[in-house]
Scaffold this motif. Structure first.
Motif, PDB file in Angstrom:
ATOM      1  N   GLN A 179       0.818  -1.200   0.000  1.00 27.29           N
ATOM      2  CA  GLN A 179       0.000   0.000   0.000  1.00 27.29           C
ATOM      3  C   GLN A 179       0.859   1.262   0.000  1.00 27.29           C
ATOM      4  O   GLN A 179       1.873   1.351   0.705  1.00 27.29           O
ATOM      5  N   GLU A 180       0.431   2.246  -0.792  1.00 27.92           N
ATOM      6  CA  GLU A 180       1.097   3.547  -0.782  1.00 27.92           C
ATOM      7  C   GLU A 180       1.013   4.149   0.614  1.00 27.92           C
ATOM      8  O   GLU A 180      -0.015   4.076   1.287  1.00 27.92           O
ATOM      9  N   TRP A 181       2.131   4.762   1.042  1.00 25.17           N
ATOM     10  CA  TRP A 181       2.169   5.430   2.351  1.00 25.17           C
ATOM     11  C   TRP A 181       2.636   6.862   2.163  1.00 25.17           C
ATOM     12  O   TRP A 181       3.726   7.109   1.660  1.00 25.17           O
ATOM     13  N   ARG A 182       1.801   7.821   2.572  1.00 23.99           N
ATOM     14  CA  ARG A 182       2.131   9.234   2.441  1.00 23.99           C
ATOM     15  C   ARG A 182       2.350   9.902   3.802  1.00 23.99           C
ATOM     16  O   ARG A 182       2.481  11.116   3.891  1.00 23.99           O
ATOM     17  N   GLY A 183       2.414   9.090   4.850  1.00 22.63           N
ATOM     18  CA  GLY A 183       2.606   9.637   6.177  1.00 22.63           C
ATOM     19  C   GLY A 183       3.943  10.336   6.357  1.00 22.63           C
ATOM     20  O   GLY A 183       4.074  11.203   7.228  1.00 22.63           O
ATOM     21  N   PHE A 184       4.925   9.987   5.539  1.00 28.87           N
ATOM     22  CA  PHE A 184       6.228  10.645   5.613  1.00 28.87           C
ATOM     23  C   PHE A 184       6.092  12.156   5.456  1.00 28.87           C
ATOM     24  O   PHE A 184       6.794  12.932   6.130  1.00 28.87           O
ATOM     25  N   PHE A 185       5.176  12.592   4.595  1.00 30.54           N
ATOM     26  CA  PHE A 185       5.034  14.014   4.301  1.00 30.54           C
ATOM     27  C   PHE A 185       4.380  14.787   5.445  1.00 30.54           C
ATOM     28  O   PHE A 185       4.429  16.016   5.470  1.00 30.54           O
ATOM     29  N   SER A 186       3.782  14.076   6.394  1.00 30.75           N
ATOM     30  CA  SER A 186       3.272  14.718   7.613  1.00 30.75           C
ATOM     31  C   SER A 186       4.121  14.326   8.814  1.00 30.75           C
ATOM     32  O   SER A 186       3.670  14.391   9.950  1.00 30.75           O
ATOM     33  N   ARG A 187       5.361  13.902   8.530  1.00 27.97           N
ATOM     34  CA  ARG A 187       6.382  13.624   9.551  1.00 27.97           C
ATOM     35  C   ARG A 187       6.008  12.474  10.468  1.00 27.97           C
ATOM     36  O   ARG A 187       6.404  12.442  11.640  1.00 27.97           O
ATOM     37  N   GLN A 188       5.259  11.533   9.978  1.00 26.84           N
ATOM     38  CA  GLN A 188       4.961  10.340  10.757  1.00 26.84           C
ATOM     39  C   GLN A 188       6.143   9.371  10.693  1.00 26.84           C
ATOM     40  O   GLN A 188       6.858   9.307   9.693  1.00 26.84           O
ATOM     41  N   PRO A 189       6.378   8.588  11.749  1.00 26.90           N
ATOM     42  CA  PRO A 189       7.423   7.572  11.693  1.00 26.90           C
ATOM     43  C   PRO A 189       7.023   6.450  10.739  1.00 26.90           C
ATOM     44  O   PRO A 189       5.834   6.213  10.516  1.00 26.90           O
ATOM     45  N   VAL A 190       8.004   5.791  10.195  1.00 21.07           N
ATOM     46  CA  VAL A 190       7.725   4.685   9.275  1.00 21.07           C
ATOM     47  C   VAL A 190       7.022   3.565  10.040  1.00 21.07           C
ATOM     48  O   VAL A 190       7.556   3.060  11.034  1.00 21.07           O
ATOM     49  N   PRO A 191       5.813   3.194   9.619  1.00 17.49           N
ATOM     50  CA  PRO A 191       5.067   2.179  10.372  1.00 17.49           C
ATOM     51  C   PRO A 191       5.455   0.766   9.955  1.00 17.49           C
ATOM     52  O   PRO A 191       5.765   0.499   8.799  1.00 17.49           O
ATOM     53  N   PHE A 192       5.458  -0.125  10.920  1.00 17.44           N
ATOM     54  CA  PHE A 192       5.647  -1.536  10.586  1.00 17.44           C
ATOM     55  C   PHE A 192       5.100  -2.408  11.696  1.00 17.44           C
ATOM     56  O   PHE A 192       4.962  -1.985  12.847  1.00 17.44           O
ATOM     57  N   THR A 193       4.764  -3.623  11.338  1.00 14.24           N
ATOM     58  CA  THR A 193       4.268  -4.620  12.272  1.00 14.24           C
ATOM     59  C   THR A 193       4.545  -5.971  11.648  1.00 14.24           C
ATOM     60  O   THR A 193       5.174  -6.049  10.585  1.00 14.24           O
TER      61      THR A 193
END
Length: 235
Positions: free
Chosen positions: A115-129
């Motif tokens: 899935q595309e992740w655009r959270g980087f542009f709102s300064r979110q940490p890279v998510p993983f599980t």
């Protein structure tokens, strides 16, 4: 997705007496595969590269998160040819954008699993599980031959990537002129093929520090199982 600070994942690296042969096995849960599409010719990419680089310090590296930096070639024309860029990496990004109905082809472009992740542009940490527990996946690298075995009879697509760490580039031209760029998890070789239970790849002779392997449904989707680790002596 949430961070998992501790998870018992049965991932082991088995080193043979021969330096040219290594085996990795995961009979726990698949890690999250984080793909960053980046370019040394893109002025907005260094912060994304830095975010990916920081995953090298994660306790769950390889067992919970597998970072990959695919350098694309479509910015080479603006003055700085990225030495890590390959046209097939640009094509991979286009395919993932189409497959995931993502917002477009751009850099830095992130995909978390499929899935595309655009959270980087709102300064979110890279998510993983980690995903649900799966059958055992074994990867054996001997010389230039990579053999994969998965203990489940379903038809899947196998992917592998060889990764280079601690790479530095002094950029002389283009948008990043005058900067020294630092890279981890650079994909220097990549292959994929569909199959069932057993896969074999001929791996190119190229300098690399780590290997990542992941299995997905043949038409795309989250990893069914993953395994990854360092090449050479354990670190």
């Amino acid at each position: 997705m949430q961070y998992l600070l501790a998870l018992s994942v049965a991932l082991t690296a088995l080193f043979s007496a021969s330096a040219s042969a290594q085996t990795w096995e995961n009979h726990g849960s698949p890690a999250t595969v984080v793909e960053l599409f980046t370019s040394e010719g893109c002025s907005s990419c260094p912060p994304a590269d830095a975010a990916l680089n920081r995953l090298a310090a994660q306790e769950g590296l390889w067992t919970e998160v597998i970072p990959l930096a695919f350098h694309v070639d479509y910015w080479n024309y603006i003055g700085w040819p990225d030495r890590f860029a390959k046209p097939e990496f640009s094509q991979r990004q286009r395919q993932k954008v189409t497959q995931a109905s993502a917002s477009g082809v751009y850099t830095p472009g992130w995909f978390i699993n499929d899935q595309e992740w655009r959270g980087f542009f709102s300064r979110q940490p890279v998510p993983f599980t980690t995903g649900p527990k799966a059958a055992s996946l074994t990867a054996n690298l001997e010389g230039s031959t990579l053999n994969l075995h998965y203990g489940n009879g379903q038809s899947l697509k196998a992917h592998y990537a060889l990764l280079a760490m601690n790479q530095r580039t002094d950029v002389k031209r283009g948008e990043n002129r005058g900067k020294t760029l630092e890279h981890n998890f650079v994909v220097v070789a990549f292959g994929e093929k569909a199959g069932q239970s057993e896969w074999r790849f001929t791996v190119p002779d190229t300098a690399a520090d780590a290997i990542a392997v992941w299995l997905t449904p043949t038409q795309g989707g989250d990893p069914v199982q993953t395994v990854a680790g360092w090449l050479g002596e354990p670190r």
